[in-house]
Design an enzyme around this catalytic site. Structure first.
Site, PDB file in Angstrom:
ATOM      1  N   HIS A 145       0.458   5.380  -2.019  1.00 13.00           N
ATOM      2  CA  HIS A 145       1.824   5.112  -2.483  1.00 13.00           C
ATOM      3  C   HIS A 145       2.270   6.103  -3.569  1.00 13.00           C
ATOM      4  O   HIS A 145       3.224   5.822  -4.291  1.00 13.00           O
ATOM      5  CB  HIS A 145       1.965   3.688  -3.041  1.00 13.00           C
ATOM      6  CG  HIS A 145       1.933   2.605  -2.018  1.00 13.00           C
ATOM      7  ND1 HIS A 145       0.853   2.375  -1.207  1.00 13.00           N
ATOM      8  CD2 HIS A 145       2.846   1.649  -1.681  1.00 13.00           C
ATOM      9  CE1 HIS A 145       1.085   1.348  -0.419  1.00 13.00           C
ATOM     10  NE2 HIS A 145       2.292   0.887  -0.673  1.00 13.00           N
ATOM     11  N   ASP A 191       3.284  10.775   3.464  1.00  9.79           N
ATOM     12  CA  ASP A 191       2.933   9.549   2.761  1.00  9.79           C
ATOM     13  C   ASP A 191       2.911   8.366   3.725  1.00  9.79           C
ATOM     14  O   ASP A 191       3.726   8.289   4.644  1.00  9.79           O
ATOM     15  CB  ASP A 191       3.935   9.265   1.642  1.00  9.79           C
ATOM     16  CG  ASP A 191       3.440   8.196   0.682  1.00  9.79           C
ATOM     17  OD1 ASP A 191       3.711   7.013   0.913  1.00  9.79           O
ATOM     18  OD2 ASP A 191       2.768   8.552  -0.300  1.00  9.79           O
ATOM     19  N   GLY A 192       1.981   7.437   3.497  1.00 10.99           N
ATOM     20  CA  GLY A 192       1.884   6.270   4.355  1.00 10.99           C
ATOM     21  C   GLY A 192       3.023   5.286   4.202  1.00 10.99           C
ATOM     22  O   GLY A 192       3.245   4.446   5.075  1.00 10.99           O
ATOM     23  N   HIS A 193       3.742   5.348   3.087  1.00  8.48           N
ATOM     24  CA  HIS A 193       4.847   4.415   2.854  1.00  8.48           C
ATOM     25  C   HIS A 193       6.126   5.212   2.642  1.00  8.48           C
ATOM     26  O   HIS A 193       6.376   5.746   1.567  1.00  8.48           O
ATOM     27  CB  HIS A 193       4.581   3.544   1.627  1.00  8.48           C
ATOM     28  CG  HIS A 193       5.454   2.327   1.552  1.00  8.48           C
ATOM     29  ND1 HIS A 193       6.825   2.365   1.711  1.00  8.48           N
ATOM     30  CD2 HIS A 193       5.145   1.023   1.359  1.00  8.48           C
ATOM     31  CE1 HIS A 193       7.318   1.145   1.601  1.00  8.48           C
ATOM     32  NE2 HIS A 193       6.321   0.310   1.388  1.00  8.48           N
ATOM     33  N   HIS A 253       4.859  -1.914   9.871  1.00 10.22           N
ATOM     34  CA  HIS A 253       5.286  -2.508   8.608  1.00 10.22           C
ATOM     35  C   HIS A 253       6.805  -2.400   8.473  1.00 10.22           C
ATOM     36  O   HIS A 253       7.382  -1.319   8.537  1.00 10.22           O
ATOM     37  CB  HIS A 253       4.592  -1.769   7.462  1.00 10.22           C
ATOM     38  CG  HIS A 253       4.767  -2.375   6.117  1.00 10.22           C
ATOM     39  ND1 HIS A 253       5.884  -2.143   5.343  1.00 10.22           N
ATOM     40  CD2 HIS A 253       3.968  -3.190   5.390  1.00 10.22           C
ATOM     41  CE1 HIS A 253       5.762  -2.791   4.193  1.00 10.22           C
ATOM     42  NE2 HIS A 253       4.610  -3.435   4.189  1.00 10.22           N
ATOM     43  N   GLU A 305       2.586  -7.523   7.682  1.00  8.62           N
ATOM     44  CA  GLU A 305       3.988  -7.514   7.231  1.00  8.62           C
ATOM     45  C   GLU A 305       4.866  -6.741   8.214  1.00  8.62           C
ATOM     46  O   GLU A 305       5.715  -5.937   7.823  1.00  8.62           O
ATOM     47  CB  GLU A 305       4.087  -6.899   5.829  1.00  8.62           C
ATOM     48  CG  GLU A 305       3.238  -7.615   4.797  1.00  8.62           C
ATOM     49  CD  GLU A 305       3.330  -6.989   3.421  1.00  8.62           C
ATOM     50  OE1 GLU A 305       3.413  -5.743   3.320  1.00  8.62           O
ATOM     51  OE2 GLU A 305       3.323  -7.737   2.434  1.00  8.62           O
ATOM     52  N   GLU A 321      10.141 -10.598   4.764  1.00  9.24           N
ATOM     53  CA  GLU A 321      10.019 -10.181   3.360  1.00  9.24           C
ATOM     54  C   GLU A 321      11.386  -9.872   2.749  1.00  9.24           C
ATOM     55  O   GLU A 321      12.252  -9.269   3.390  1.00  9.24           O
ATOM     56  CB  GLU A 321       9.110  -8.955   3.252  1.00  9.24           C
ATOM     57  CG  GLU A 321       8.840  -8.524   1.830  1.00  9.24           C
ATOM     58  CD  GLU A 321       7.964  -7.292   1.739  1.00  9.24           C
ATOM     59  OE1 GLU A 321       7.985  -6.625   0.689  1.00  9.24           O
ATOM     60  OE2 GLU A 321       7.252  -6.989   2.722  1.00  9.24           O
ATOM     61  N   CYS A 323      12.150  -7.720   0.524  1.00  8.75           N
ATOM     62  CA  CYS A 323      12.388  -6.273   0.487  1.00  8.75           C
ATOM     63  C   CYS A 323      12.841  -5.750   1.843  1.00  8.75           C
ATOM     64  O   CYS A 323      13.585  -4.765   1.917  1.00  8.75           O
ATOM     65  CB  CYS A 323      11.134  -5.533   0.038  1.00  8.75           C
ATOM     66  SG  CYS A 323      10.830  -5.610  -1.746  1.00  8.75           S
ATOM     67  N   CYS A 398       7.231  -6.363  -5.789  1.00  7.08           N
ATOM     68  CA  CYS A 398       8.232  -5.421  -5.310  1.00  7.08           C
ATOM     69  C   CYS A 398       9.615  -6.043  -5.161  1.00  7.08           C
ATOM     70  O   CYS A 398      10.630  -5.363  -5.323  1.00  7.08           O
ATOM     71  CB  CYS A 398       7.789  -4.827  -3.983  1.00  7.08           C
ATOM     72  SG  CYS A 398       7.311  -6.048  -2.729  1.00  7.08           S
ATOM     73  N   CYS A 399       9.673  -7.361  -4.851  1.00  9.24           N
ATOM     74  CA  CYS A 399      10.953  -7.963  -4.474  1.00  9.24           C
ATOM     75  C   CYS A 399      11.910  -8.222  -5.637  1.00  9.24           C
ATOM     76  O   CYS A 399      13.102  -7.884  -5.528  1.00  9.24           O
ATOM     77  CB  CYS A 399      10.711  -9.241  -3.687  1.00  9.24           C
ATOM     78  SG  CYS A 399       9.816  -8.988  -2.132  1.00  9.24           S
TER      79      CYS A 399
END
Length: 627
Positions: A145, A191-193, A253, A305, A321, A323, A398-399
């Site tokens: 991240h 990046d993975g996210h 995701h 997720e 979620e 987010c 995160c939310c």
């Protein structure tokens, strides 16, 4: 002048964009409107709560460990820096609207100073990899991240730059962005996210520095070629299984997929890349055609997720979620700007009033991370992954700050302009001030929306303005000034001599409706839902007679739904139903007792559930037995 501050996702003048967003301060909500109260609660409760929790939960101390001010061990997730950055972004947008908030400005300035102190000499900034795992810097991008956190830092800096605050934060973000450009322009890493893509595109929009946009496009082009270590969940989870331009379905995701979608659209419109925009529209059609809940929530699998298969939408196991709802809203906004098509505004509205609004308690300081459409009797809500009630904070937080940054900038999403026209997408009582083709425009909106479908807009301008009013997909029989609306591409266009001021009245019929699911959604076969206008309704155990279990309740869809109200709910809906308890406690073969005792069912808006007491809730209601 706050009305001259650019808001989120503001394309450059050269972009391939059908519509132009207004300035952040162009729209002011009436304080007693639903959105006005929400924005005020966000400013006075949610945002201060997030600021307090950054200290209480350790996110600020994680950065202080880098500077040597704190020696204690790290707390919370390795990517908790992003919670700080999202809260900074929320503070910047809020200061853009209320610049005299000295306490909020002090938070922004002192936190920017801390972030600057924690930044490395080369521009690198990440508390986890600076202190705990320096040997892994840039080496584990599938889970680190690092670029995700950098993206949220950049987004905070973009908001600060547009609001004219936090100059030090902008300097820090640009130093880090320049380091990222230097490194990732010459290596094939992703990046993975996703998040960095839309952040770099926005930073380009603020600075005009082309390398930021070029790197965002490079990240998109590299994704889908197996460059990311899929490790636990595989490449689909990371959207690395197919090149972006070839994708025709959402996968993996949900938040990552939707942030990626937002970045795809940002880069597409700035580079005028039709292939990217076409890909965005294809994956959108898959997501909203067969993988989105009635509330606008997305994500049916808790394990990763993630999106499920087409029509895999179990209400009790919905992850949904918060987010993801926010990311959906942001991606749809970008697609609306790019294309001008109503369907994206419809999805924005649906998510806003249901899954996003429902994620926050009415006190503004308790939140849902996941948003199911059915909370069962006997549910074990002791774990924060699926609690029975909203919590003040989460280990993965995160939310809440994500909500704070969206709601603080919410007025920037109401309307747009194009050459000679102004388009109203979201309806709320308030005042709009902008310019169209150089002429001042003022619109005063009077409405009780979403409780009432009558919307009066008084327009004053010397411009030859075409006012386009969105007619939601659920609104059948809309009227403009008492006559059937002439709807074209989802909007009713009104042309008048506005020079002396003229009032247009839009009436959107809001009868309560019974909604039936697609027959392939096995999880809710034999059930119906209740809606009114943009609001999805639900049943709560709190409204049932004593001794009645929610899962035993059935609804008679042939009976008329009656409207009512309660002290806390402007419009409730009442239906006729029955209680059909099982014939025995035998797990299999017991069957139902048959048609049961009649019962009156009171439904409340989904976004208000869980505010009275924890307890069972359901959106999809089984239909009463007829034999």
């Amino acid at each position: 002048m706050t009305e001259r501050i650019l808001g989120p996702a503001h394309p450059t003048s050269a972009a391939m964009s059908a519509l132009r967003p207004l300035f952040l301060g162009a729209v002011t909500f009436e304080p007693d409107s639903l959105l006005g109260r929400w924005q005020e609660r966000n400013a006075t409760r949610t945002l201060p709560h997030c600021v307090d929790q950054l200290d209480a939960a350790g996110a600020m101390d994680n950065l202080r460990r880098v500077t040597g001010e704190v020696e204690a061990g790290r707390r919370n997730m390795w990517f908790a820096d992003s919670d700080v950055y999202k809260t900074l972004e929320a503070a910047a947008w809020q200061l853009g609207r209320t610049p005299d908030d000295a306490e909020l400005r002090a938070f922004l300035d002192t936190t920017a100073a801390l972030v600057a102190k924690a930044q490395g000499e080369d521009g690198y900034l990440n508390s986890y990899f600076a202190v705990d795992k320096p040997e892994l810097r840039w080496r584990k991008l599938h889970w680190s991240h690092e670029l995700y956190c950098a993206g949220h830092l950049i987004q905070a800096a973009v908001a600060a730059a547009r609001a004219g605050v936090g100059a030090q934060l902008v300097t820090v973000a640009r130093r880090f962005a320049d380091l990222i450009v230097e490194r990732f322009s010459v290596v094939d890493d992703v990046d993975g996210h996703p998040e960095i893509e839309t952040a770099l595109a926005e930073l380009y929009r603020v600075t005009g520095h082309r390398p930021y946009l070029d790197l965002a496009r490079r990240f998109l082009d590299l994704r889908g070629h197996g460059l990311i270590d899929g490790e636990r969940f595989g490449p689909r989870y990371l959207q690395d299984h197919v090149p972006v331009r070839e994708a025709d379905e959402v996968a993996g995701h949900v938040v990552r997929q939707l942030y990626l979608l937002a970045g795809v659209v940002d880069v597409a419109v700035e580079t005028r890349d039709d292939s990217l925009l076409d890909a965005a529209r294809r994956v959108w059609a898959d997501a909203f055609g067969a993988k989105t809940y009635l509330t606008g929530a997305q994500g049916s699998r808790h394990r990763d997720e993630a999106f499920g298969d087409p029509y895999e939408l179990p209400p009790d196991r919905a992850y949904g979620e918060t987010c993801a709802g926010i990311a959906s809203f942001q991606a749809n906004w970008r697609l609306l700007l790019a294309t001008g098509e109503r369907k994206y505004a419809d999805e924005m509205e649906g998510a806003l009033y249901n899954v996003i609004a429902g994620s926050t308690a009415m006190d503004g300081t308790h939140f849902f991370y996941s948003n199911p459409l059915h909370l069962r009797t006997g549910h074990d809500g002791s774990h924060e992954d699926a609690p029975s009630q909203r919590l003040p904070w989460y280990s993965c937080a995160c939310c809440p700050p994500n909500l704070a940054r969206l709601v603080s900038s919410l007025s920037g999403y109401v309307a747009t302009t194009d050459h000679g026209g102004l388009q109203m997408h979201l309806y709320a009582a308030g005042t709009l001030r902008t310019t169209v083709d150089g002429a001042d425009v003022r619109i005063v909106t009077r409405t009780e929306y979403p409780w009432d479908g009558r919307i009066e807009l008084t327009v004053t301008t010397d411009a030859a303005l075409t006012l386009a009013l969105r007619i939601p997909g659920w609104a059948s029989g809309a009227l403009v000034d008492g006559a059937p609306a002439d709807v074209r591409d989802g909007y009713a266009e009104v042309r008048r001599d506005w020079s002396a001021g003229a009032t247009v009245t839009l009436e959107l019929p809001m009868p309560a409706r019974i909604v039936r699911p697609h027959p392939r959604i096995d999880a809710v076969r034999g059930c119906v839902a209740v809606t009114r206008g943009p609001l999805v309704y639900c049943l709560e155990q709190a409204d049932l007679p004593g001794g009645v279990t929610l899962e035993d309740v059935r609804i008679d869809p042939a009976e008329r739904l009656a409207e009512g109200q309660s002290p806390d709910v402007p419009v409730t809906l009442t239906a006729r139903g029955s209680v059909e308890a099982p014939a025995s406690e035998e797990l299999y073969g017991a069957g139902a007792a048959g048609p049961g005792e009649p019962v009156e069912l009171i439904a409340i808006p989904y976004f208000l559930w869980g505010n009275r007491t924890p307890g069972p809730m359901r959106v999809w209601i089984p239909v009463a037995t007829t034999e």
